[in-house]
Design a protein around this motif. Structure first.
Motif, short mmCIF file in Angstrom:
data_model
loop_
_atom_site.label_atom_id
_atom_site.label_comp_id
_atom_site.label_asym_id
_atom_site.label_seq_id
_atom_site.Cartn_x
_atom_site.Cartn_y
_atom_site.Cartn_z
N ASP A 50 43.54 39.32 39.82
CA ASP A 50 42.61 39.33 38.69
C ASP A 50 41.16 39.47 39.15
OD1 ASP A 50 42.46 36.94 39.97
OD2 ASP A 50 42.58 35.69 38.17
N THR A 93 34.38 38.36 33.18
CA THR A 93 35.06 39.49 33.80
C THR A 93 34.10 40.66 33.98
OG1 THR A 93 37.11 38.82 32.72
CG2 THR A 93 37.03 41.05 33.63
N SER A 151 37.60 41.22 39.85
CA SER A 151 36.79 42.22 39.16
C SER A 151 35.44 42.31 39.85
CB SER A 151 36.62 41.87 37.68
OG SER A 151 35.97 40.62 37.54
#
Length: 222
Positions: free
Chosen positions: A198, A187, A200
């Protein structure tokens, strides 16, 4: 009673005092002529013409006031004070980067840039500036970085983690902590906050561009 005292006073003055002492002095004696004072003349030194104009200073050399070294590349009008700066600038036209790293293929225009890059090939133990605060063993390459880090110990932590009890003095430290301690591996620091997404990113600018996909504000569409 007052008449008797006045009479005794007159008798005493007539018998014992000289009448000339009782009469006022002549007017000629009262007017005293004082001599007129003549103001003193101070001796002044003649001021020379050099003192009025101030100390003369030599003019600065042309190298500090004129950019004498001009680039002769077509369409470029850059000029510099020193020939070394001109030679460095001309390398941008030729694409040459003379300072190459001996450990990798990276090349740089300046020797100072290569010197900073060489630190990436060294281990953390080679850092010479170590934090002296109790419980902190961080090391840095320069004294400036150490001084900047030392100031964080005196600041009160204002950014608290929502997942644990950790708190930090800088927002980027909190962001790095959340990514490393509470997020899946891989991440990146800048995460999308939209529900169900989700994604990043490593840069904030990339996250801003991504957020436009949720708002429908992308300027270019297929």
């Amino acid at each position: 009673m007052l008449a008797v005292q006045q009479r005794d006073t007159d008798v005493f003055q007539s018998q014992y005092l000289d009448p000339s002492l009782l009469s006022p002095p002549p007017s000629s004696a009262t007017s005293i002529s004082l001599p007129t004072t003549v103001p003193l003349k101070r001796k002044t030194r003649p001021i020379s013409s050099n003192a009025e104009a101030g100390p003369s200073r030599p003019p600065p050399p042309p190298c500090r006031t004129e950019r004498r070294f001009t680039c002769d590349y077509p369409g470029c009008d850059k000029a510099y004070f020193k020939p070394s700066r001109l030679a460095e600038h001309q390398l941008t036209h030729s694409g040459e980067r003379p300072h190459q790293c001996p450990h990798c293929a990276q090349c740089y225009l300046r020797a100072s840039h290569l010197h900073a890059h060489l630190r990436t090939h060294l281990s953390q133990d080679d850092k010479q500036f170590t934090c002296s605060r109790p419980g902190c063993d961080k090391k840095f390459w320069t004294a400036t970085h150490l001084k900047r880090h030392d100031q964080t110990h005196d600041q009160a932590p204002v950014y608290s983690c929502k997942h644990c009890e950790e708190s930090f003095t800088k927002v980027h430290l909190l962001r790095d902590h959340v990514v490393l301690a509470h997020m899946p591996a891989g991440t990146k620091p800048y995460m999308c906050t939209n529900e169900g997404c989700d994604s990043s990113f490593s840069l904030k600018s990339h996250l801003k561009t991504h957020m436009k996909t949720h708002d429908g504000k992308l300027p270019y569409k297929l």
